[in-house]
Design a protein around this motif. Structure first.
Motif, PDB file in Angstrom:
ATOM      1  N   PHE A  76       3.420  18.115   1.001  1.00  0.00           N
ATOM      2  CA  PHE A  76       3.402  17.626   2.381  1.00  0.00           C
ATOM      3  C   PHE A  76       3.143  16.122   2.440  1.00  0.00           C
ATOM      4  CE2 PHE A  76       2.538  22.116   3.747  1.00  0.00           C
ATOM      5  CZ  PHE A  76       3.678  22.241   4.532  1.00  0.00           C
ATOM      6  N   LEU A  77       2.307  15.622   1.549  1.00  0.00           N
ATOM      7  CA  LEU A  77       2.091  14.179   1.497  1.00  0.00           C
ATOM      8  C   LEU A  77       3.366  13.438   1.103  1.00  0.00           C
ATOM      9  CD1 LEU A  77      -1.448  13.928  -0.165  1.00  0.00           C
ATOM     10  CD2 LEU A  77      -0.827  13.356   2.195  1.00  0.00           C
ATOM     11  N   MET A  78       4.098  13.983   0.134  1.00  0.00           N
ATOM     12  CA  MET A  78       5.351  13.359  -0.282  1.00  0.00           C
ATOM     13  C   MET A  78       6.372  13.384   0.860  1.00  0.00           C
ATOM     14  SD  MET A  78       7.114  11.754  -2.514  1.00  0.00           S
ATOM     15  CE  MET A  78       6.245  11.925  -4.087  1.00  0.00           C
ATOM     16  N   MET A  79       6.447  14.489   1.572  1.00  0.00           N
ATOM     17  CA  MET A  79       7.372  14.561   2.715  1.00  0.00           C
ATOM     18  C   MET A  79       6.946  13.604   3.825  1.00  0.00           C
ATOM     19  SD  MET A  79       8.525  18.576   3.027  1.00  0.00           S
ATOM     20  CE  MET A  79       6.877  19.286   2.891  1.00  0.00           C
ATOM     21  N   SER A  80       5.643  13.424   4.006  1.00  0.00           N
ATOM     22  CA  SER A  80       5.159  12.480   5.017  1.00  0.00           C
ATOM     23  C   SER A  80       5.549  11.049   4.672  1.00  0.00           C
ATOM     24  CB  SER A  80       3.640  12.595   5.159  1.00  0.00           C
ATOM     25  OG  SER A  80       3.260  13.889   5.562  1.00  0.00           O
ATOM     26  N   TYR A 132      12.905  11.284  -0.692  1.00  0.00           N
ATOM     27  CA  TYR A 132      11.497  11.625  -0.908  1.00  0.00           C
ATOM     28  C   TYR A 132      11.148  12.954  -0.236  1.00  0.00           C
ATOM     29  CZ  TYR A 132      10.740   6.828  -2.571  1.00  0.00           C
ATOM     30  OH  TYR A 132      10.790   5.657  -3.276  1.00  0.00           O
ATOM     31  N   ILE A 133      11.686  13.170   0.954  1.00  0.00           N
ATOM     32  CA  ILE A 133      11.466  14.454   1.626  1.00  0.00           C
ATOM     33  C   ILE A 133      12.031  15.599   0.784  1.00  0.00           C
ATOM     34  CG2 ILE A 133      12.077  15.822   3.654  1.00  0.00           C
ATOM     35  CD1 ILE A 133      12.009  13.236   5.288  1.00  0.00           C
ATOM     36  N   PHE A 147       0.837  -1.212   0.000  1.00  0.00           N
ATOM     37  CA  PHE A 147       0.000   0.000   0.000  1.00  0.00           C
ATOM     38  C   PHE A 147       0.866   1.254   0.000  1.00  0.00           C
ATOM     39  CE2 PHE A 147      -1.773   3.390   2.680  1.00  0.00           C
ATOM     40  CZ  PHE A 147      -2.875   3.755   1.904  1.00  0.00           C
ATOM     41  N   LEU A 148       1.935   1.250   0.791  1.00  0.00           N
ATOM     42  CA  LEU A 148       2.826   2.400   0.847  1.00  0.00           C
ATOM     43  C   LEU A 148       3.500   2.637  -0.496  1.00  0.00           C
ATOM     44  CD1 LEU A 148       4.053   4.568   2.691  1.00  0.00           C
ATOM     45  CD2 LEU A 148       5.868   2.939   3.271  1.00  0.00           C
ATOM     46  N   ALA A 149       3.887   1.564  -1.177  1.00  0.00           N
ATOM     47  CA  ALA A 149       4.525   1.700  -2.495  1.00  0.00           C
ATOM     48  C   ALA A 149       3.548   2.276  -3.515  1.00  0.00           C
ATOM     49  CB  ALA A 149       5.056   0.349  -2.965  1.00  0.00           C
ATOM     50  N   VAL A 150       2.309   1.782  -3.514  1.00  0.00           N
ATOM     51  CA  VAL A 150       1.301   2.289  -4.453  1.00  0.00           C
ATOM     52  C   VAL A 150       1.018   3.763  -4.182  1.00  0.00           C
ATOM     53  CG1 VAL A 150      -1.110   2.100  -5.167  1.00  0.00           C
ATOM     54  CG2 VAL A 150       0.255   0.034  -4.846  1.00  0.00           C
ATOM     55  N   LEU A 151       0.881   4.123  -2.910  1.00  0.00           N
ATOM     56  CA  LEU A 151       0.629   5.522  -2.547  1.00  0.00           C
ATOM     57  C   LEU A 151       1.773   6.417  -3.005  1.00  0.00           C
ATOM     58  CD1 LEU A 151      -1.005   7.689  -1.041  1.00  0.00           C
ATOM     59  CD2 LEU A 151       0.203   7.013   1.052  1.00  0.00           C
TER      60      LEU A 151
END
Length: 203
Positions: A170-174, A142-143, A70-74
Motif C-alpha cells: 500500500f505504501l508503494m501504491m501510495s 509503481y502502482i 525526500f520522495l525519491a529516498v522514500l
C-alpha cells in the motif's frame, strides 16, 4: 533663451529635451538634483520588489526540491523493502508457494530494481526504459509493483508476513499515486528548473 538657467542648456547653449519637465519642477520649487534623486529612488523600488519576489520564488523552489529528494529516498527504501521481503519469503516458504507465486515474486523483485534505477536516474537505464522519465507513467508503474506484492499476500496470509506485505504494497501504491498526480501537475519541470538554477549558482 539667454535667460534660461545653466542646467536647462545643452551643448552650445541649446535647450535640453526634458526642458519642460525641469521648468515645471523649478516652478514648483523642486531643485533638479532633488528631482533626479526622486527618479532614481522610483527606479530602485521596483527592482528591490522584484528581487524580493525572486528570493521568495527561489525559496519555494528549494522547498519543492527538498520534497522531491525526500520522495525519491522514500521510494528507494520501499523498493529495497519489497526486494528483501520477496527474497526472504521465497527462501523461507519455497515449499509452500506455487510456481506461479514464485514467478510473480521474482518479477516483483525485478521491477523493484527498476524502481531504484529510475529514482537514481541512471542514464544507461532510462535510455532503454524512457517511459519512466515521465512521472504519470512512472506512477502507474509503481502502482503496478505495489499490486504485484499485494496480490501475493494471499499465499502468506496464514503467516505473519501477510500484514507486513500489505503495508509495504500500500505504501508503494501510495507513492505511485503521488508521482502520477505530480506528473499531471507538470512538477517534473519545476524539479529540473531548480536543479539547473542550483547548478548555475555553484558554477
Amino acid at each position: 533663451m539667454s535667460d534660461l538657467p545653466n542646467w536647462a542648456k545643452g551643448e552650445g547653449g541649446e535647450p535640453k529635451a526634458d526642458l519642460a519637465d525641469k521648468l515645471v519642477d523649478e516652478a514648483a520649487g523642486v531643485k533638479p538634483e532633488e528631482s533626479a534623486d526622486a527618479a532614481a529612488a522610483a527606479a530602485t523600488e521596483p527592482a528591490a520588489a522584484g528581487s524580493d519576489h525572486a528570493r521568495e520564488d527561489s525559496g519555494l523552489a528549494s522547498r519543492a526540491l527538498c520534497f522531491f529528494r525526500f520522495l525519491a529516498v522514500l521510494t528507494v527504501l520501499l523498493a529495497l523493502v519489497v526486494i528483501g521481503t520477496n527474497c526472504y519469503i521465497i527462501y523461507d516458504k519455497y515449499t509452500e508457494i506455487k510456481a506461479r507465486g514464485i514467478l510473480l515474486r521474482v518479477y516483483g523483485i525485478l521491477f523493484s530494481i527498476f524502481v531504484i534505477f529510475a529514482e537514481l536516474e541512471w542514464s544507461k537505464f532510462t535510455k532503454f526504459f524512457g517511459f519512466l522519465k515521465y512521472w504519470p507513467a512512472r506512477g502507474l508503474f509503481y502502482i503496478f509493483v505495489g499490486l504485484i506484492t499485494w496480490d501475493q499476500t494471499d499465499a502468506t496470509s496464514s503467516s505473519s508476513y501477510g500484514t507486513y506485505e500489505d503495508i509495504v504494497s500500500f505504501l508503494m501504491m501510495s507513492v505511485g499515486g503521488i508521482y502520477f498526480l505530480l506528473g499531471l501537475a507538470c512538477m517534473r519541470t519545476v524539479k529540473e528548473a531548480e536543479r539547473a538554477r542550483l547548478a548555475d549558482e555553484s558554477a
